[in-house]
Scaffold this active site. Structure first.
Site, mmCIF file in Angstrom:
data_model
loop_
_atom_site.group_PDB
_atom_site.id
_atom_site.type_symbol
_atom_site.label_atom_id
_atom_site.label_comp_id
_atom_site.label_asym_id
_atom_site.label_seq_id
_atom_site.Cartn_x
_atom_site.Cartn_y
_atom_site.Cartn_z
ATOM 1 C CB SER A 1 -64.747 -20.241 2.258
ATOM 2 O OG SER A 1 -64.524 -18.917 1.821
ATOM 3 C CE LYS B 1 -62.575 -19.344 -1.097
ATOM 4 N NZ LYS B 1 -63.299 -19.814 -2.308
ATOM 5 C CE LYS C 1 -64.415 -15.787 -0.062
ATOM 6 N NZ LYS C 1 -64.550 -15.951 -1.522
ATOM 7 C CG ASP D 1 -61.722 -16.432 -3.513
ATOM 8 O OD1 ASP D 1 -61.409 -15.688 -4.467
ATOM 9 O OD2 ASP D 1 -62.835 -17.004 -3.439
ATOM 10 C CD GLU E 1 -61.509 -19.294 -5.294
ATOM 11 O OE1 GLU E 1 -61.083 -19.870 -4.262
ATOM 12 O OE2 GLU E 1 -62.720 -19.260 -5.596
ATOM 13 C CG ASP F 1 -65.105 -18.462 -8.188
ATOM 14 O OD1 ASP F 1 -66.066 -18.685 -8.922
ATOM 15 O OD2 ASP F 1 -65.256 -18.215 -6.955
ATOM 16 C CE LYS G 1 -67.897 -20.312 -6.132
ATOM 17 N NZ LYS G 1 -67.702 -18.852 -5.992
ATOM 18 N N GLY H 1 -68.288 -22.913 -3.439
ATOM 19 C CA GLY H 1 -69.511 -22.812 -2.651
ATOM 20 C C GLY H 1 -70.075 -21.408 -2.731
#
Ligand code: NPQ
Ligand code: MG
Length: 367
Positions: A135, A161, A163, A188, A213, A238, A262, A290
């Site tokens: 990530s 991934k 952000k 995400d 996400e 998430d 998670k 994570g």
């Protein structure tokens, strides 16, 4: 088992590099490490709440308070049969799922050590290595992002991934896609959009992403449903999925097509397994999220992600991606096929480096 004592350590650990998301940037990670003793065994757990309530409402401060004053005291003494029994004994506390998950993790580590079985084995995991990705936080510039992604690809990560946030979304993602046409890629937003502003994300639909996400707020299940109808790309939730009931309802209303699991966010590994089972029955892919865990939480994520329904690579990276110095003697490394090997020693399968714990401890209390 009967718990004899629980010790809480409030840790503050330097990160290898700052990590920026739509809700802020951190260069040190705080968490609570739990040390539970029972019948001569020691089990470790990690509560993933951070210093600030940016990702979720819990913090190290709230978790410390809830563990010390409400969760731990009634659990010292009585026989605890299994994780479901532990959850029932914690049900008098509403919410505070990260605090509960930290305790449940220490319970699993104890149970595994007592029975001489790994957590993977106890959970029914079917793999000894799990596919992982990295990530990548929001970088100062798009150029920095491209260099960072390239560096992780050179290290062997097979899925990236990134952000995103308003103003740093479509351009950044297009740049990565253009530079790496075949890369398994996902984004995400950590709740940075509303149903109105999320139309800015529509061009992402042409970038062949694995998933998008959590574009909208934690409590916006219904608006995620509306947004999903505008995208061919699967939305993945998430923050919105706080337990098996949310997962079922999100799937039934079409608010997402993929779920990030998670353990901390859903109140414990047993709740994560329940979501996994429910999604598997309905053919909904899940993957392991994570929270910049230490070696303790990372070992737990690997065991969880070894279950058969974890169809996409997890946000479980090598130790050196996060911590120059970790609190376990074991450091996790990336295998050449972008997997990480699941520990197979009893319990979590890691040993805690007490000198490192001491070095990072801001506060400690024995209950
Ligand atoms: C996510 N994790 O999937 C989270 C976000 C996240 C690896 O992207 C402190 C507290 C640091 C909470 C970093 C990853 C955090 C945090 C990231 C949550 O949304
Ligand atoms: Mg996320």
């Amino acid at each position: 088992m009967k718990l004899d004592s629980v010790t809480l350590y409030h840790l503050k650990m330097p990160l290898a590099a700052p990590f920026a998301t739509s809700f802020g940037s951190i260069s040190t990670r705080e968490c609570i490490l739990l040390e539970a003793k029972a019948e001569g065994f020691t089990g470790w757990g990690e509560c993933v709440a951070d210093r600030a309530p940016g990702y979720a409402c819990e913090t190290t401060g709230t978790a410390w308070h809830i563990l010390r004053d409400f969760l731990v005291p009634p659990l010292l003494g009585p026989e605890i049969a299994d994780a479901d029994d532990l959850q029932r004994r914690m049900a008098h506390v509403k919410g505070h799922r990260m605090a509960k998950a930290g305790l449940e993790l220490a319970f699993w580590d104890l149970r595994g050590k007592m029975e001489g079985r790994s957590l993977r084995d106890l959970l029914g995991g079917s793999r000894d290595r799990v596919p992982v990705g990295v990530s990548v936080g929001i970088q100062p510039t798009t150029g920095d992002l491209l260099r960072t992604v390239e560096d992780y690809l050179a290290q062997g990560y097979g899925r990236i991934k990134i952000k995103i946030k308003p103003g740093r979304d479509v351009n950044d993602t297009e740049a990565v896609r253009r530079a790496f046409p075949d890369l398994p890629l996902q984004v995400d937003a950590n709740s940075a959009y509303t149903l109105e502003t999320a139309d800015a994300l529509l061009p992402l639909d042409d970038l062949d992403l694995l998933l998008i996400e959590q574009p909208l707020a934690e409590d916006d299940l219904w608006d995620h449903r509306a947004l999903q109808t505008r995208f061919g790309t699967p939305l993945c939730l998430d923050e919105s999925i706080l337990g098996p009931r949310h997962a079922r309802q999100a799937i039934e209303m079409g608010a997402c097509r993929i779920i990030n699991i998670k353990a901390g966010r859903v109140g414990g590994i047993s709740r994560g397994v329940a979501i996994h089972d429910l999604c598997r029955e309905r053919d909904v892919p899940v993957w392991c999220g994570g929270m910049l865990e230490t070696g303790v939480g990372r070992a737990a994520n690997l065991a969880l992600a070894s279950l058969p329904g974890f169809a996409l690579p997890g946000d479980i990276s090598a130790t050196d991606r996060y911590y120059p110095r970790d609190i376990t003697h074991e450091r996790f490394t990336l295998n050449p096929d972008s997997t990480i090997t699941v520990p197979d020693a009893p319990g979590l399968g890691v040993t805690v480096d007490r000198a490192a714990v001491e070095r990072f401890t801001l506060a400690k209390i024995r209950l």
